[in-house]
Write an enzyme that holds these catalytic residues in place. Structure first.
Site, PDB file in Angstrom:
ATOM      1  N   HIS A  67      -3.608  -5.145   0.485  1.00 51.46           N
ATOM      2  CA  HIS A  67      -3.168  -5.591   1.814  1.00 51.46           C
ATOM      3  C   HIS A  67      -3.283  -7.111   1.944  1.00 51.46           C
ATOM      4  CE1 HIS A  67      -2.609  -1.750   3.958  1.00 51.46           C
ATOM      5  NE2 HIS A  67      -3.516  -1.293   3.114  1.00 51.46           N
TER       6      HIS A  67
ATOM      7  N   GLU B 176      -2.016  -8.769   4.148  1.00 49.33           N
ATOM      8  CA  GLU B 176      -2.029  -9.053   5.592  1.00 49.33           C
ATOM      9  C   GLU B 176      -3.393  -8.818   6.233  1.00 49.33           C
ATOM     10  OE1 GLU B 176      -0.998  -4.602   5.604  1.00 49.33           O
ATOM     11  OE2 GLU B 176      -1.221  -6.281   4.214  1.00 49.33           O
TER      12      GLU B 176
ATOM     13  N   CYS C  48       0.831  -1.205   0.000  1.00 49.65           N
ATOM     14  CA  CYS C  48       0.000   0.000   0.000  1.00 49.65           C
ATOM     15  C   CYS C  48       0.870   1.262   0.000  1.00 49.65           C
ATOM     16  CB  CYS C  48      -1.001  -0.026   1.166  1.00 49.65           C
ATOM     17  SG  CYS C  48      -2.338   1.185   0.993  1.00 49.65           S
TER      18      CYS C  48
END
Length: 250
Positions: free
Chosen positions: A224, A226, A124
């Protein structure tokens, strides 16, 4: 691909975030902290020695010193880069707080990584920072309804799911496949592409979602991996890809 073939002693991952202190935005900070902790936790569970470093809190000199022995770098998400780094102006829509000290430290770490051939994954903000470091610019605000941000939602529901088409000839497609589902929450994007980079992933609206450096082991993803709702195994495969790059660079 076998990231686990890299000896643990040589797998030191520096997870570089913006700050560990956001008293003005506790809900946002808690959410970002959770995302960064997932990267560190999964890296440690798969054999990395992973350490988190807060760029704004440490300052450029300390950040460079403390990450000097890192065998790979993860540049994480967070606030917008200050517009002066890419020749932009303040006053754009949804402009928030900037952390110029974090920007400077992360840019310095990235430049050193490029000089040394250290593998880097930008997520990001980190993806955008890679582009800016190499002379690129950013779209300061994506107007209208987009697939990239669940605007107006509570902090923990800002992520939006969408598809990204990856270049079949790219390194990241080798890791993830030619088309992937992703989770994102951003209102800025790459505009003018930085020197040495090539676009290897786009969303359906044309927004640049992934870049790779032509010669250095540097990859940026606008999404993202994660996030807790990201496709299962996506972050693990990207971390294993980093480990493979460490092995090749050894």
């Amino acid at each position: 691909m076998d990231g686990m073939t890299v000896p643990a002693a040589q797998r030191r991952l520096a997870v570089i975030e913006v700050t560990r202190f956001r008293p003005h935005a506790p809900e946002y900070h808690a959410y970002v902290d959770t995302l960064n902790a997932r990267v560190q936790g999964l890296a440690e569970a798969t054999g990395w020695e992973a350490t988190r470093f807060a760029a704004a809190d440490l300052g450029e000199a300390s950040l460079l010193e403390l990450t000097d022995d890192a065998s790979a770098i993860a540049l994480m998400g967070g606030e917008d880069l200050a517009p002066e780094w890419y020749g932009g102006s303040s006053g754009y829509r949804r402009e928030g707080r900037h952390y110029e000290e974090a920007d400077a430290g992360q840019l310095a770490v990235l430049q050193r990584a490029l000089d040394r051939g250290t593998p880097v994954l930008g997520v990001c903000r980190g993806h955008q920072l890679i582009n800016v470091a190499l002379g690129g610019t950013l779209v300061q605000h994506l107007d209208g309804d987009t697939v990239h941000l669940n605007a107006g939602a509570p902090i923990d529901e800002l992520m939006q799911g969408h598809a990204v088409a990856l270049d079949d000839e790219s390194r990241i497609a080798t890791i993830l496949g030619g088309s992937v589902g992703v989770r994102s929450a951003h209102h800025q994007a790459i505009d003018l592409l930085g020197s040495g980079l090539r676009v290897v992933g786009r969303a359906s609206d044309g927004v640049v979602e992934a870049v790779e450096h032509a010669t250095a082991p540097v990859t940026g993803v606008q999404w993202h991996p994660e996030d807790r709702k990201a496709p299962a195994g996506q972050l693990l495969r990207l971390l294993d890809g980093l480990a493979d790059q460490v092995r090749l660079a050894a």
